[in-house]
Design a protein around this motif. Structure first.
Motif, PDB file in Angstrom:
ATOM      1  N   LEU A  56     -31.006  43.098 -25.332  1.00  0.00           N
ATOM      2  CA  LEU A  56     -30.577  43.203 -27.203  1.00  0.00           C
ATOM      3  C   LEU A  56     -29.820  43.613 -27.149  1.00  0.00           C
ATOM      4  O   LEU A  56     -28.499  44.632 -28.096  1.00  0.00           O
ATOM      5  CB  LEU A  56     -31.501  43.108 -27.007  1.00  0.00           C
ATOM      6  CG  LEU A  56     -31.795  42.204 -28.990  1.00  0.00           C
ATOM      7  CD1 LEU A  56     -31.435  41.207 -29.356  1.00  0.00           C
ATOM      8  CD2 LEU A  56     -32.766  42.542 -29.618  1.00  0.00           C
ATOM      9  N   GLU A  60     -25.535  44.483 -29.480  1.00  0.00           N
ATOM     10  CA  GLU A  60     -25.412  44.864 -30.465  1.00  0.00           C
ATOM     11  C   GLU A  60     -24.507  45.766 -30.769  1.00  0.00           C
ATOM     12  O   GLU A  60     -24.350  46.177 -31.660  1.00  0.00           O
ATOM     13  CB  GLU A  60     -26.946  45.862 -31.294  1.00  0.00           C
ATOM     14  CG  GLU A  60     -27.720  44.424 -31.578  1.00  0.00           C
ATOM     15  CD  GLU A  60     -28.641  45.190 -31.685  1.00  0.00           C
ATOM     16  OE1 GLU A  60     -29.044  46.633 -31.779  1.00  0.00           O
ATOM     17  OE2 GLU A  60     -29.969  44.336 -32.107  1.00  0.00           O
ATOM     18  N   CYS A  83     -24.706  35.901 -28.760  1.00  0.00           N
ATOM     19  CA  CYS A  83     -25.506  35.874 -29.884  1.00  0.00           C
ATOM     20  C   CYS A  83     -26.294  34.830 -29.028  1.00  0.00           C
ATOM     21  O   CYS A  83     -27.292  34.489 -29.175  1.00  0.00           O
ATOM     22  CB  CYS A  83     -24.855  34.480 -31.056  1.00  0.00           C
ATOM     23  SG  CYS A  83     -24.475  35.277 -32.547  1.00  0.00           S
ATOM     24  N   LEU A  90     -34.610  37.618 -27.119  1.00  0.00           N
ATOM     25  CA  LEU A  90     -35.391  37.907 -28.615  1.00  0.00           C
ATOM     26  C   LEU A  90     -36.588  36.933 -28.057  1.00  0.00           C
ATOM     27  O   LEU A  90     -37.798  37.131 -28.130  1.00  0.00           O
ATOM     28  CB  LEU A  90     -34.113  37.677 -29.576  1.00  0.00           C
ATOM     29  CG  LEU A  90     -33.686  38.787 -30.518  1.00  0.00           C
ATOM     30  CD1 LEU A  90     -32.848  37.886 -31.420  1.00  0.00           C
ATOM     31  CD2 LEU A  90     -35.225  39.832 -30.696  1.00  0.00           C
ATOM     32  N   GLU A  98     -37.394  36.222 -35.235  1.00  0.00           N
ATOM     33  CA  GLU A  98     -36.763  37.278 -35.488  1.00  0.00           C
ATOM     34  C   GLU A  98     -35.113  36.365 -35.308  1.00  0.00           C
ATOM     35  O   GLU A  98     -34.307  36.841 -35.715  1.00  0.00           O
ATOM     36  CB  GLU A  98     -36.757  38.842 -34.914  1.00  0.00           C
ATOM     37  CG  GLU A  98     -37.915  39.309 -35.366  1.00  0.00           C
ATOM     38  CD  GLU A  98     -38.028  40.811 -34.143  1.00  0.00           C
ATOM     39  OE1 GLU A  98     -37.012  40.855 -33.968  1.00  0.00           O
ATOM     40  OE2 GLU A  98     -38.531  40.834 -34.241  1.00  0.00           O
ATOM     41  N   SER A 101     -32.429  34.806 -37.563  1.00  0.00           N
ATOM     42  CA  SER A 101     -32.452  36.127 -39.536  1.00  0.00           C
ATOM     43  C   SER A 101     -31.094  37.293 -38.459  1.00  0.00           C
ATOM     44  O   SER A 101     -30.314  38.295 -39.034  1.00  0.00           O
ATOM     45  CB  SER A 101     -33.835  36.935 -39.591  1.00  0.00           C
ATOM     46  OG  SER A 101     -33.751  38.023 -38.580  1.00  0.00           O
ATOM     47  N   TRP A 102     -31.278  37.411 -37.174  1.00  0.00           N
ATOM     48  CA  TRP A 102     -30.339  38.680 -36.623  1.00  0.00           C
ATOM     49  C   TRP A 102     -28.769  37.513 -36.072  1.00  0.00           C
ATOM     50  O   TRP A 102     -28.219  38.207 -35.946  1.00  0.00           O
ATOM     51  CB  TRP A 102     -31.008  39.052 -34.392  1.00  0.00           C
ATOM     52  CG  TRP A 102     -30.609  39.661 -34.238  1.00  0.00           C
ATOM     53  CD1 TRP A 102     -30.801  40.898 -33.775  1.00  0.00           C
ATOM     54  CD2 TRP A 102     -29.943  39.320 -32.906  1.00  0.00           C
ATOM     55  NE1 TRP A 102     -29.528  41.005 -33.176  1.00  0.00           N
ATOM     56  CE2 TRP A 102     -28.828  39.729 -31.998  1.00  0.00           C
ATOM     57  CE3 TRP A 102     -28.809  38.165 -32.452  1.00  0.00           C
ATOM     58  CZ2 TRP A 102     -28.162  40.454 -30.840  1.00  0.00           C
ATOM     59  CZ3 TRP A 102     -28.233  37.479 -31.317  1.00  0.00           C
ATOM     60  CH2 TRP A 102     -27.465  38.962 -31.331  1.00  0.00           C
ATOM     61  N   ARG A 105     -26.964  37.828 -39.313  1.00  0.00           N
ATOM     62  CA  ARG A 105     -26.911  39.644 -39.591  1.00  0.00           C
ATOM     63  C   ARG A 105     -25.231  38.933 -39.684  1.00  0.00           C
ATOM     64  O   ARG A 105     -24.046  40.374 -39.743  1.00  0.00           O
ATOM     65  CB  ARG A 105     -27.426  40.428 -38.787  1.00  0.00           C
ATOM     66  CG  ARG A 105     -28.731  41.181 -39.445  1.00  0.00           C
ATOM     67  CD  ARG A 105     -29.551  41.584 -38.514  1.00  0.00           C
ATOM     68  NE  ARG A 105     -28.807  42.532 -38.163  1.00  0.00           N
ATOM     69  CZ  ARG A 105     -29.446  43.883 -36.958  1.00  0.00           C
ATOM     70  NH1 ARG A 105     -30.824  43.456 -36.615  1.00  0.00           N
ATOM     71  NH2 ARG A 105     -28.809  44.248 -36.412  1.00  0.00           N
TER      72      ARG A 105
END
Length: 303
Positions: A56, A60, A83, A90, A98, A101-102, A105
């Motif tokens: 993860l 990012e 993604c 996750l 999450e 919402s992740w 973002r």
């Protein structure tokens, strides 16, 4: 020297149809984006090493590198793949709440989500029995005119109908989507409408049962109250009887009766062999007396 010439020319095959002249500039291969390297690293951490937090975090970092690069077909594909890897990481860490919402973002608007990412979100939240979390996002994506021309629109509309609308009981919306959307074939539309009809019948049956339950309880109310009062009365009688049997005077009277019985049987001139039942009963009373006196006066018996 021949072998040296053939060896040095081997890597240049495929760069052009003709021989490479010294006056032509060398054509370099396209540079690989750092985000692509990070994507491969994240996929390796996820699948091979099962290091989900590191996967993860790598996704990012790759997203941060993509913000500095111009948008093209490769960048769009890398974003979608990042993604997918992040969603799986996750979910493996039991942080599936999450996910939405992740993802938002980085894409900001629900209509901008790639079809594959939206499909994963619908399947994940449906599997975890929380389809309401993805309802608004899926509605916004399906209502966007730019998305309605995508080849994946039909499959996503059907998935949204079966996995989100029907479990939530939004039967009118599901029927409207099935009838009004031109992406459904006749076979798909018939299957979807059949599923909507079955869900409506189940909902009607459940509402009927719920409406009959208070009436049934009201009819059985007096009988249930009588039965409950009778049980409470029996419980009080049983409690009083047990308390009376366990009271101190009753126990003392029982002990006196046992002692008198033992004295009578002990000085009885009749032979014990002629009264086998009384003899066995006397033996039993003696054992009870010995056990009782042993608990009351242990030191005296030992002495």
């Amino acid at each position: 020297m021949k072998s040296d010439t053939s060896t040095s020319a081997a890597p240049l095959k495929g760069l052009g149809p003709g021989p490479l002249r010294s006056s032509e500039p060398a054509r370099a291969l396209p540079a690989v984006s750092p985000a692509v390297h990070l994507l491969e690293e994240a996929a390796d951490l996820l699948v091979v090493h099962l290091d989900f937090p590191a996967a993860l975090e790598t996704c990012e970092r790759a997203w941060q590198n993509l913000t500095e690069e111009p948008s093209n077909g490769t960048t769009v594909e890398v974003k979608c793949s990042l993604c997918v890897v992040g969603i799986q990481a996750l979910a493996e860490m039991d942080r599936w709440r999450e996910v939405l919402s992740w993802v938002l973002r980085y894409y900001r608007l629900p209509a901008e989500l790639p079809p594959r990412v939206l499909e994963l979100c619908i399947l994940l939240y449906s599997k975890m029995q929380e389809p309401a979390a993805v309802l608004d996002v899926a509605d916004a994506w399906l209502q966007d005119p730019d998305n309605q021309g995508l080849p994946e629109y039909g499959s996503l509309a059907e998935l949204h109908l079966l996995r989100v609308l029907l479990p939530l009981g939004r039967l009118s919306e599901a029927e409207e989507l099935a009838v009004g959307s031109p992406v459904f074939s006749e076979a798909q539309r018939a299957a979807v409408l059949q599923a909507v009809l079955a869900a409506r019948q189940r909902q009607h049956m459940q509402e009927t049962l719920n409406s009959q339950e208070p009436q049934k309880l009201s009819q059985e109310g007096p009988f249930s109250r009588k039965l409950l009062s009778l049980l409470m009365l029996l419980r009080r009688l049983w409690g009083s009887a047990v308390s009376h049997l366990l009271s101190q005077p009753f126990r003392k009277g029982l002990l006196v009766a046992l002692i008198l019985c033992l004295l009578v049987l002990r000085f009885d001139p009749a032979s014990p062999s002629s009264l086998p039942f009384l003899y066995q009963l006397a033996q039993l009373f003696r054992r009870i007396q010995k056990a009782t006196l042993a608990r009351l006066y242990p030191l005296a018996l030992q002495d």
